[in-house]
Design a protein around this motif. Sequence first.
Motif, PDB file in Angstrom:
ATOM      1  N   CYS A  47      57.418  -1.696 -19.653  1.00  0.00           N
ATOM      2  CA  CYS A  47      58.693  -1.763 -18.920  1.00  0.00           C
ATOM      3  C   CYS A  47      58.559  -1.068 -17.575  1.00  0.00           C
ATOM      4  CB  CYS A  47      59.809  -1.086 -19.712  1.00  0.00           C
ATOM      5  SG  CYS A  47      59.753   0.725 -19.645  1.00  0.00           S
ATOM      6  N   THR A  48      57.497  -0.279 -17.408  1.00  0.00           N
ATOM      7  CA  THR A  48      57.381   0.618 -16.249  1.00  0.00           C
ATOM      8  C   THR A  48      57.471  -0.094 -14.899  1.00  0.00           C
ATOM      9  OG1 THR A  48      56.089   2.175 -17.584  1.00  0.00           O
ATOM     10  CG2 THR A  48      55.948   2.414 -15.205  1.00  0.00           C
ATOM     11  N   PRO A  49      56.740  -1.185 -14.677  1.00  0.00           N
ATOM     12  CA  PRO A  49      56.868  -1.833 -13.365  1.00  0.00           C
ATOM     13  C   PRO A  49      58.300  -2.225 -13.041  1.00  0.00           C
ATOM     14  CG  PRO A  49      54.929  -2.686 -14.510  1.00  0.00           C
ATOM     15  CD  PRO A  49      55.670  -1.832 -15.482  1.00  0.00           C
ATOM     16  N   GLY A  50      59.005  -2.791 -13.999  1.00  0.00           N
ATOM     17  CA  GLY A  50      60.389  -3.202 -13.768  1.00  0.00           C
ATOM     18  C   GLY A  50      61.290  -2.021 -13.474  1.00  0.00           C
ATOM     19  N   VAL A  51      61.118  -0.934 -14.226  1.00  0.00           N
ATOM     20  CA  VAL A  51      61.933   0.266 -14.008  1.00  0.00           C
ATOM     21  C   VAL A  51      61.676   0.825 -12.617  1.00  0.00           C
ATOM     22  CG1 VAL A  51      62.403   2.609 -14.796  1.00  0.00           C
ATOM     23  CG2 VAL A  51      61.975   0.810 -16.462  1.00  0.00           C
ATOM     24  N   LEU A  52      60.394   0.879 -12.239  1.00  0.00           N
ATOM     25  CA  LEU A  52      60.052   1.416 -10.917  1.00  0.00           C
ATOM     26  C   LEU A  52      60.720   0.593  -9.814  1.00  0.00           C
ATOM     27  CD1 LEU A  52      56.270   2.256 -11.393  1.00  0.00           C
ATOM     28  CD2 LEU A  52      58.097   3.890 -10.896  1.00  0.00           C
ATOM     29  N   MET A  53      60.731  -0.724  -9.962  1.00  0.00           N
ATOM     30  CA  MET A  53      61.328  -1.551  -8.905  1.00  0.00           C
ATOM     31  C   MET A  53      62.839  -1.375  -8.859  1.00  0.00           C
ATOM     32  SD  MET A  53      58.522  -2.353  -7.831  1.00  0.00           S
ATOM     33  CE  MET A  53      59.173  -2.984  -6.291  1.00  0.00           C
ATOM     34  N   SER A  54      63.492  -1.253 -10.024  1.00  0.00           N
ATOM     35  CA  SER A  54      64.939  -0.987 -10.028  1.00  0.00           C
ATOM     36  C   SER A  54      65.217   0.355  -9.363  1.00  0.00           C
ATOM     37  CB  SER A  54      65.484  -0.957 -11.460  1.00  0.00           C
ATOM     38  OG  SER A  54      65.404  -2.221 -12.052  1.00  0.00           O
ATOM     39  N   ALA A  55      64.389   1.344  -9.680  1.00  0.00           N
ATOM     40  CA  ALA A  55      64.575   2.684  -9.112  1.00  0.00           C
ATOM     41  C   ALA A  55      64.317   2.665  -7.615  1.00  0.00           C
ATOM     42  CB  ALA A  55      63.657   3.678  -9.809  1.00  0.00           C
TER      43      ALA A  55
ATOM     44  N   ASN B 283      70.402   4.574  -1.825  1.00  0.00           N
ATOM     45  CA  ASN B 283      71.086   5.788  -2.257  1.00  0.00           C
ATOM     46  C   ASN B 283      70.020   6.846  -2.506  1.00  0.00           C
ATOM     47  OD1 ASN B 283      72.535   7.815  -3.480  1.00  0.00           O
ATOM     48  ND2 ASN B 283      73.425   6.523  -5.080  1.00  0.00           N
ATOM     49  N   PRO B 284      69.612   7.536  -1.449  1.00  0.00           N
ATOM     50  CA  PRO B 284      68.453   8.427  -1.589  1.00  0.00           C
ATOM     51  C   PRO B 284      68.690   9.645  -2.484  1.00  0.00           C
ATOM     52  CG  PRO B 284      68.974   8.036   0.735  1.00  0.00           C
ATOM     53  CD  PRO B 284      70.088   7.466  -0.062  1.00  0.00           C
ATOM     54  N   LYS B 285      69.950  10.031  -2.710  1.00  0.00           N
ATOM     55  CA  LYS B 285      70.223  11.192  -3.561  1.00  0.00           C
ATOM     56  C   LYS B 285      71.202  10.795  -4.660  1.00  0.00           C
ATOM     57  CE  LYS B 285      69.393  15.222  -2.593  1.00  0.00           C
ATOM     58  NZ  LYS B 285      68.416  16.056  -3.341  1.00  0.00           N
ATOM     59  N   PRO B 286      70.744  10.002  -5.606  1.00  0.00           N
ATOM     60  CA  PRO B 286      71.672   9.544  -6.652  1.00  0.00           C
ATOM     61  C   PRO B 286      71.997  10.652  -7.631  1.00  0.00           C
ATOM     62  CG  PRO B 286      69.437   8.828  -7.131  1.00  0.00           C
ATOM     63  CD  PRO B 286      69.377   9.547  -5.815  1.00  0.00           C
ATOM     64  N   SER B 287      73.142  10.529  -8.266  1.00  0.00           N
ATOM     65  CA  SER B 287      73.482  11.416  -9.372  1.00  0.00           C
ATOM     66  C   SER B 287      72.757  10.908 -10.609  1.00  0.00           C
ATOM     67  CB  SER B 287      74.994  11.374  -9.620  1.00  0.00           C
ATOM     68  OG  SER B 287      75.351  10.059 -10.024  1.00  0.00           O
ATOM     69  N   GLU B 288      72.790  11.696 -11.683  1.00  0.00           N
ATOM     70  CA  GLU B 288      72.156  11.229 -12.910  1.00  0.00           C
ATOM     71  C   GLU B 288      72.818   9.947 -13.391  1.00  0.00           C
ATOM     72  OE1 GLU B 288      71.438  14.078 -16.100  1.00  0.00           O
ATOM     73  OE2 GLU B 288      71.532  12.435 -17.546  1.00  0.00           O
ATOM     74  N   ALA B 289      74.135   9.889 -13.310  1.00  0.00           N
ATOM     75  CA  ALA B 289      74.835   8.689 -13.773  1.00  0.00           C
ATOM     76  C   ALA B 289      74.425   7.467 -12.967  1.00  0.00           C
ATOM     77  CB  ALA B 289      76.346   8.904 -13.693  1.00  0.00           C
ATOM     78  N   GLU B 290      74.254   7.658 -11.657  1.00  0.00           N
ATOM     79  CA  GLU B 290      73.845   6.523 -10.807  1.00  0.00           C
ATOM     80  C   GLU B 290      72.420   6.095 -11.125  1.00  0.00           C
ATOM     81  OE1 GLU B 290      74.750   8.521  -7.134  1.00  0.00           O
ATOM     82  OE2 GLU B 290      76.519   7.278  -6.780  1.00  0.00           O
ATOM     83  N   ALA B 291      71.560   7.062 -11.413  1.00  0.00           N
ATOM     84  CA  ALA B 291      70.180   6.723 -11.767  1.00  0.00           C
ATOM     85  C   ALA B 291      70.159   5.932 -13.074  1.00  0.00           C
ATOM     86  CB  ALA B 291      69.335   7.982 -11.891  1.00  0.00           C
TER      87      ALA B 291
ATOM     88  N   GLN C 131      64.758  11.681 -15.384  1.00  0.00           N
ATOM     89  CA  GLN C 131      64.333  12.924 -14.720  1.00  0.00           C
ATOM     90  C   GLN C 131      63.395  12.619 -13.565  1.00  0.00           C
ATOM     91  OE1 GLN C 131      65.612  15.957 -15.302  1.00  0.00           O
ATOM     92  NE2 GLN C 131      66.902  14.751 -16.663  1.00  0.00           N
ATOM     93  N   ALA C 132      62.468  11.690 -13.793  1.00  0.00           N
ATOM     94  CA  ALA C 132      61.488  11.349 -12.758  1.00  0.00           C
ATOM     95  C   ALA C 132      62.171  10.770 -11.526  1.00  0.00           C
ATOM     96  CB  ALA C 132      60.455  10.368 -13.310  1.00  0.00           C
ATOM     97  N   ILE C 133      63.173   9.922 -11.740  1.00  0.00           N
ATOM     98  CA  ILE C 133      63.878   9.328 -10.597  1.00  0.00           C
ATOM     99  C   ILE C 133      64.573  10.420  -9.791  1.00  0.00           C
ATOM    100  CG2 ILE C 133      65.783   7.812  -9.908  1.00  0.00           C
ATOM    101  CD1 ILE C 133      65.054   6.093 -12.390  1.00  0.00           C
ATOM    102  N   LEU C 134      65.214  11.356 -10.491  1.00  0.00           N
ATOM    103  CA  LEU C 134      65.925  12.424  -9.783  1.00  0.00           C
ATOM    104  C   LEU C 134      64.938  13.331  -9.055  1.00  0.00           C
ATOM    105  CD1 LEU C 134      68.616  13.209 -12.508  1.00  0.00           C
ATOM    106  CD2 LEU C 134      68.913  11.902 -10.399  1.00  0.00           C
ATOM    107  N   HIS C 135      63.804  13.632  -9.684  1.00  0.00           N
ATOM    108  CA  HIS C 135      62.828  14.483  -9.011  1.00  0.00           C
ATOM    109  C   HIS C 135      62.171  13.760  -7.844  1.00  0.00           C
ATOM    110  CE1 HIS C 135      62.410  17.054 -12.895  1.00  0.00           C
ATOM    111  NE2 HIS C 135      63.444  17.394 -12.163  1.00  0.00           N
ATOM    112  N   ALA C 136      61.970  12.451  -7.971  1.00  0.00           N
ATOM    113  CA  ALA C 136      61.382  11.690  -6.863  1.00  0.00           C
ATOM    114  C   ALA C 136      62.309  11.727  -5.669  1.00  0.00           C
ATOM    115  CB  ALA C 136      61.128  10.247  -7.288  1.00  0.00           C
ATOM    116  N   SER C 137      63.606  11.610  -5.930  1.00  0.00           N
ATOM    117  CA  SER C 137      64.541  11.610  -4.813  1.00  0.00           C
ATOM    118  C   SER C 137      64.540  12.979  -4.137  1.00  0.00           C
ATOM    119  CB  SER C 137      65.949  11.204  -5.260  1.00  0.00           C
ATOM    120  OG  SER C 137      66.645  12.305  -5.785  1.00  0.00           O
ATOM    121  N   ASP C 138      64.356  14.040  -4.928  1.00  0.00           N
ATOM    122  CA  ASP C 138      64.273  15.387  -4.331  1.00  0.00           C
ATOM    123  C   ASP C 138      63.081  15.504  -3.406  1.00  0.00           C
ATOM    124  OD1 ASP C 138      65.330  17.201  -7.338  1.00  0.00           O
ATOM    125  OD2 ASP C 138      66.450  16.282  -5.687  1.00  0.00           O
TER     126      ASP C 138
END
Lengths: 168, 762
Positions: free
Chosen positions: A107-115, A122-130, A149-156
């Motif tokens: 599922c990883t490629p698809g998740v990465l593209m959605s993210a 939205n460079p600083k999404p909330s957890e709910a938005e992620a 967690q990875a999406i939120l840390h990547a945005s940081d």
Amino acid sequence: MPMVKKREIVISVNGTRYALEVKIYDTLLDVLRDGLGLTGTKEGCAAGDCGACTVLLDGKPVNSCLVLAVEADGVEVVTVEGLAQAGKLDPLQEAFVREGAVQCGFCTPGVLMSAKGLLSVNPKPSEAEARKAIAGNLCRCTGYVRMVQAILHASDSMPGCQDSSEEE
Amino acid sequence: MAQEFVGQALVRSDAVDKVTGSAMYVADIRLPGMLYGRVLRSPHPHARIVSVQAGAALKVPGVIAVVTGQELDALGGEAVRDMPFVARHRARYVGEPVAVVAAVEEKIAEEALKLIEVDYEELPAVFDPVDAVQPGAPLIHEEVGHYTHIGAIRPVPRSNIAHYSEERQGDVERGFGESDYVFEDTFRIHTVQHGQIEPHCAIAQWGTDGKITVWTHNDGPHRLRKDLADALKLPLTRIRIIVPYLGGGFGGKGGLKAEPLAVAMAWKVSPRPVRILMTREEVFTASLVRHAGVFKIKTGVKADGTLLAREVIGYWDTGAYAEKGPTVVKQAMVAAGGPYRIPHLRLVGYCVYTNRVVAGAYRGYGIPQVTWAYESQTDMIARRLGIDPLEFRLKNLLREGDLLPTGQPAQAVGLEECVRRVAAELRWGERPGPGRGKGIACTFKNTKTPSGSAAHVSVNQDGTANVLTSTVEIGQGARAILAQIAAEELGIPVERITVSFPDTDTTPFDASTTSSRSTFHMGNAVRLAAQDAKQQLTRLAAQMWHCGEEDIAAGGGLVRIRDRGENAIPYPALIGRCYGAGGSILGRGFYYPQVGEAGEMWSAPSIFWMYGAHGAEVEVDRETGRVNVVKLVAAHDVGKAINPVTCSGQIEGGAVHGLSVSVSEEVVGENGRILNPNLHDYKMLTAADVPEVVPIIVEFPDAEGPYGAKGIGEPVLAPTAPAIANAVEDATGVRIQQLPLTTERVLDAIRNTADAAAKSKE
């Protein structure tokens, strides 16, 4: 059986332009995997339910199994193979690797593209938005815990995103 | 001594491949001349196949061949060889393969299917395991009892019972007689599907030399080689199984799935390779599901809460073919009393054929089903006696030295620690808010025993090492932890170790990557192989330095003379000095646990047991019946976490998997036809649906495990369903005894309880 109709399309994938002859019933997913040999994008259901086939089409995440190849004439597509630039992983890819967000990886490629689609608007999404951004990507292995967690840390860690609040 | 690699949260070596899209799965493989196969499937749950006419299909341009069951006499199956590669004279479930077409393009094969004419004669069918054991029920397999089967299986001839198991300890009637209270309750559990995101796919090639090569995502490559060899009556050397990454397994990618179809077609079109890729609909209707079942559980208890006797009778719906059903029932029923001290036990299991899709190995291997029954009832009993459910469990839990159901004394029992940690994380003593409730459930699981694993460790002339293993990377991180173990033993950095993919021509024997057995068994094999490699290096160094082997120490990447720091030389220097023209050191390890004869009454010893507990805090809306799980806690005793990140990942994923199959997923069927064979109507939880998940790793080291490690992948979803149902009763006073916990079911139960309470007041 009648001969299958074909059409020519010109499509940009990961920055490279291709002129292709496609069957009228081919999907964008078929073109990417079979036509161009870019097998990073996966087929999970061929019905737009699982998100494994997610790519960016003119910057927006789409289920490529639901896009006809003939509809993709003239568009710019980015697949998981196009995330890393000049041999350097995208911050999202780095974060997924570091946070232990990858198990079977299907599922990883698809998740990465959605993210990626999310963070580009939205460079600083909330957890709910992620969570909402990847809600169209099914995963059975991880429970989504470390992916979020990875999406939120990547945005940081992305350049130019830290102090967007100062612009106000 | 602190470990440098084992126990460290190292980044797994396959993560970069997977995030860049370069990891290869079966459906990504393209072979020259490859053909595409599609399968014609029975529309009837039970029918005689009178004739199959493929003439019109063969005339379609681009169609190469059609194969039917009548042409190929091959019966396969791990526990019972009852399943034809392609149906011959009878179709026994909706979706059973009846013919396969191979063409130069998938779409052409698809069109050709429509032109195959099959003449069926419908037969009466049965869809429920309790109905199927009644006298007069339609007989699904006339040959029950006559199929080749493994010794531990007990089929009942002239019935639909593929296996009957009965285990006893003490005397339950005496136990019930001595009890102050005896409670009888029935629990039902539904059909769910594995939900792997990668659909089933296999490529087979029957070469001109008669050698069959299969590229597949099978969790037991050597097992598959044997299954195909047995079914086709060929020697093992004629079959080669190659396994790349798996896109999820959970038990659904073992045994014979897409492989027999690919092999049957490859036989017909030899030497061209053929790919069979299942659609998502076929994955639902014709790959594998989890056993649904009915469990009647009768428990005798003293007024102070001491458990005395338990009788469990389970009817397991195994579908049209046995697959691993008989061993699922056998192993799970042994543990059906629960991880408690109970002197008197009678555990009876019926593995029953029905005209439904095949049920078999599913994460937990039957333990989720029995845990659903015994942990729901344990909670009910505690409440009926007015005892706190946590206290009731702590009073009766298995502890170190207590006898397990197999007669073995329990050792490395982290069960109480798991239960206490879950209770603490849930703040058990504090009452939750209005409309909320808390629930706990615990479980235990064996590993299949005995089973063997072999590994080779090759130390190369540059000091790097190759680990050759047939353990499969399903996503669980096996390749990562095996590299960590090899690194620790050899003293070579983990980045200088590469782990192979399984190829039965070159990677040595392994029983399977199932049953949470790989960290323990293959981990031990890798340790033994690394030690063997070090022994060979020691011998070389002794020859070179003209001393005894006992004077040499090998480790940390170096060989040296003991007690003498100087003269230590790295492995590559030693190899280079002894084999100037190049060479390698090949260490071999084979781990096969020795277990004594189990007591005659029990026939499922286990080399280790895994213990775990889950807890849930829920909020129930009494108007709609909606159960909102607010927090999910999962504690598992893994012995030793070789990699805490991959281990936590398994616990997190398993808890969410458990949640999803408890409240949201159900394979809905009518007269043997699945009504929701797609990911839109079969609802797996998404990222937006998942609550706070707290994984807890508990470590009670096992004396025999590598660095104390046991296993994790299987039991991780077993206690979730009862923990949630227990929390629902805590919140509402209402007990649900049937899964899934849908809003309709919960609302009905709330209304019925309210009606009953109102009536009793009248």
